[in-house]
Design a protein around this motif. Sequence first.
Motif, PDB file in Angstrom:
ATOM      1  N   ASP A 347       0.848  -1.212   0.000  1.00 25.39           N
ATOM      2  CA  ASP A 347       0.000   0.000   0.000  1.00 25.39           C
ATOM      3  C   ASP A 347       0.877   1.253   0.000  1.00 25.39           C
ATOM      4  OD1 ASP A 347      -2.303  -1.700   0.322  1.00 25.39           O
ATOM      5  OD2 ASP A 347      -1.849  -1.805   2.464  1.00 25.39           O
ATOM      6  N   ILE A 348       1.797   1.295  -0.943  1.00 29.15           N
ATOM      7  CA  ILE A 348       2.814   2.346  -0.966  1.00 29.15           C
ATOM      8  C   ILE A 348       2.225   3.666  -1.473  1.00 29.15           C
ATOM      9  CG2 ILE A 348       5.135   2.934  -1.720  1.00 29.15           C
ATOM     10  CD1 ILE A 348       4.933   0.263  -0.197  1.00 29.15           C
ATOM     11  N   PRO A 349       2.220   4.721  -0.665  1.00 28.65           N
ATOM     12  CA  PRO A 349       1.719   6.018  -1.151  1.00 28.65           C
ATOM     13  C   PRO A 349       2.663   6.605  -2.194  1.00 28.65           C
ATOM     14  CG  PRO A 349       1.785   5.939   1.258  1.00 28.65           C
ATOM     15  CD  PRO A 349       2.581   4.772   0.760  1.00 28.65           C
ATOM     16  N   ALA A 350       2.089   7.176  -3.219  1.00 26.06           N
ATOM     17  CA  ALA A 350       2.914   7.828  -4.237  1.00 26.06           C
ATOM     18  C   ALA A 350       3.713   8.956  -3.603  1.00 26.06           C
ATOM     19  CB  ALA A 350       2.034   8.369  -5.353  1.00 26.06           C
ATOM     20  N   GLY A 351       4.984   9.005  -3.938  1.00 23.30           N
ATOM     21  CA  GLY A 351       5.835  10.092  -3.482  1.00 23.30           C
ATOM     22  C   GLY A 351       6.522   9.877  -2.156  1.00 23.30           C
ATOM     23  N   CYS A 352       6.207   8.801  -1.434  1.00 22.48           N
ATOM     24  CA  CYS A 352       6.892   8.556  -0.164  1.00 22.48           C
ATOM     25  C   CYS A 352       8.312   8.073  -0.452  1.00 22.48           C
ATOM     26  CB  CYS A 352       6.121   7.569   0.698  1.00 22.48           C
ATOM     27  SG  CYS A 352       6.208   5.852   0.130  1.00 22.48           S
ATOM     28  N   PRO A 353       9.212   8.072   0.542  1.00 20.30           N
ATOM     29  CA  PRO A 353      10.618   7.747   0.266  1.00 20.30           C
ATOM     30  C   PRO A 353      10.843   6.413  -0.430  1.00 20.30           C
ATOM     31  CG  PRO A 353      10.436   8.761   2.421  1.00 20.30           C
ATOM     32  CD  PRO A 353       9.030   8.556   1.929  1.00 20.30           C
ATOM     33  N   VAL A 354      10.167   5.347   0.016  1.00 23.39           N
ATOM     34  CA  VAL A 354      10.430   4.042  -0.609  1.00 23.39           C
ATOM     35  C   VAL A 354       9.836   3.949  -2.008  1.00 23.39           C
ATOM     36  CG1 VAL A 354      10.598   2.864   1.615  1.00 23.39           C
ATOM     37  CG2 VAL A 354       8.396   2.932   0.420  1.00 23.39           C
ATOM     38  N   ASP A 355       8.988   4.897  -2.367  1.00 23.77           N
ATOM     39  CA  ASP A 355       8.397   4.910  -3.710  1.00 23.77           C
ATOM     40  C   ASP A 355       9.297   5.612  -4.711  1.00 23.77           C
ATOM     41  OD1 ASP A 355       6.169   4.497  -5.577  1.00 23.77           O
ATOM     42  OD2 ASP A 355       5.944   6.673  -5.491  1.00 23.77           O
ATOM     43  N   THR A 356      10.010   6.618  -4.275  1.00 24.56           N
ATOM     44  CA  THR A 356      10.756   7.456  -5.218  1.00 24.56           C
ATOM     45  C   THR A 356      12.272   7.349  -5.084  1.00 24.56           C
ATOM     46  OG1 THR A 356      10.651   9.338  -3.701  1.00 24.56           O
ATOM     47  CG2 THR A 356       8.888   9.135  -5.333  1.00 24.56           C
ATOM     48  N   GLU A 357      12.762   6.913  -3.931  1.00 25.05           N
ATOM     49  CA  GLU A 357      14.198   6.883  -3.692  1.00 25.05           C
ATOM     50  C   GLU A 357      14.744   5.464  -3.830  1.00 25.05           C
ATOM     51  OE1 GLU A 357      14.723   8.401   0.235  1.00 25.05           O
ATOM     52  OE2 GLU A 357      13.703  10.307  -0.186  1.00 25.05           O
TER      53      GLU A 357
END
Length: 463
Positions: A347-357
Motif C-alpha cells: 500500500d505504498i503512497p505515491a511520493g513517499c521515500p520508498v516509492d521514489t528513492e
Amino acid sequence: MDVIDPATDEVIESYEEHSPSNVDEMLGAATTAFETWSRRPLAERERLLASAGEVLRENAGEYAETMTREMGKPITQAEAEVEKCARVCDHYAEYASAYLEPEHHPSPPGTAVKTVHEPLGPVLAVMPWNFPFWQVFRFAAPYLTAGNVGLLKHASNVPGCALAIEEVFREAGYPEEVFQSLLIPSDRVEDVVADDRAAAATLTGSEAAGRAVAATAGENLKKTVLELGGSDPFVVFADADVEAAATTGAWARNQNGGQSCIAAKRFVVVADAYDEFLDRFVEGVESLAVGDPTDPETDVGPQARKDLLDEVHEQVRDSVEAGATLVTGGEPLDREGTYYPPTVLTDIPAGCPVDTEEVFGPVATVYRVADEAAAVEKANDTEFGLGASVWTTDRERGERLAGDIDAGCVYVNELVKSDPRVPFGGVGVSGYGRELSEAGIKEFVNRKTVWVADEPGDETVVE
C-alpha cells in the motif's frame, strides 16, 4: 582509515591514508608503467590475467574473510564473489584478443582501412564497498588487458580489500605500477580526476558521486563510465510461476543485505497474482536467516555501516507514517552490530521515500496493479533505469515487455545479474557506458582508424 566490523561495531584495523605527495608519485609511476605495459603483447597480458584468476582461487578463503570482516557480507556470498572475479579473469584471458581484433572496412582499390584499439593510459576507478572485489575486477580485468593501467580509489571502509586486490595482481606477475590502490578520502578524488596524468575515470556509486566525477572529467575532456543507483522493478504476471517468482524475488531483494544497485526493489504484481505472490514472498523473506556473517548458515548479515542502517530505517519509518503498510520487519534488531531485518511494505503512497528513492537495504515494496499496461507504467515510474525482471510463462510477451521497460538490462524469469559475457550498465540517472563483454573492454580504448594506400589518392575529393 579505521575499519569497523559491522557485526560487532568494533574497530578492527587502521590504515594510513596516502598523502598528496604519495599520490603524486603513484600517478607518475602509473604514467611510466603505461609506456611499457601498453606495448606488451596482448597474449602476455591475457596470460597474466589468467594467473590472476588462479591467485584468486588459491586464496579465496582469505579474500572472503576480508570482505566479511570489513563490510559484513555473509561468508558464503563472499566466497561466491571471489569465484565470480576469477571467472571474469578467465573470460577476458580467453576473449580479449577476439574483442580487440582490428576491424576492417570497405575501401577503394589499392587501400586497406581498419580500426585498431589502443589503450588510453592510467584509468582511475572509484569503486563502492558493497561488492568490494567484484566491482573492481569487472573494471580491472578488461581495462588492464586492453593495455591501460589502473588506479583504484576504493571505498574508505574496505581498505583491506583494496590492498588485497593490489596484491592479487602482484602475485600474478603484473608489474607493481600497473595496478595501484590509492588510500584517499572521497574529497580528494576530484584532484586525481583533474590531473593530466589520469586519462579516464570510471565510477560505481551514488548519483551525487557520479555527477561530481563526470563534471570534473567533462571540464578536462576525459572519458567516463558511470554505473549508478537503481530501483529495479520485479514484474509478476498472473501466468507466471508465482512460487518461483516469490522464492527468487525474496533472494533478489535480500542477498548482500539488500545492498546492491541491481537488487529487485519494487515488486509490481498484477491483481490476479497479488495475494498468492505476497503470501509466498513474505514467507520466503521471513525464512531468511539473519545473523553472524561468518556463519555459513547466515543469509543476511549486518548493514555495512551504522549511517547506512539509519538511512534505510528513516526511509521505512517516513513511508509508514505516510501511509504504507508494514507487513514484516521494519525495526533495527536489538543486538550488537548494524542489523536490519528483511522488510516488506505494501500500500505504498505515491511520493513517499520508498516509492521514489533508491532503498539500499533489505526493504521490498510490493505494488498491486490492474493489468499489463499498468504494470509497465509502474515499472517505468522511476528516474532510475538500471535493471528489471519480468515473470511470465509467455515467452513472446516477456520479450515484448523487455522492449517496453526502460532499463539497461531486462531479465525474463530470472533475477537481474551482471555476467562477464554480456554488457552491463544503465540509462537515465543510473549512469551511462557499459562494462563487461566486448562493449566493456572497448570503453577505454582509442578506436583509431588506419588508412593505408599503395599510391597517393585523389586529393580532389574532400569531405
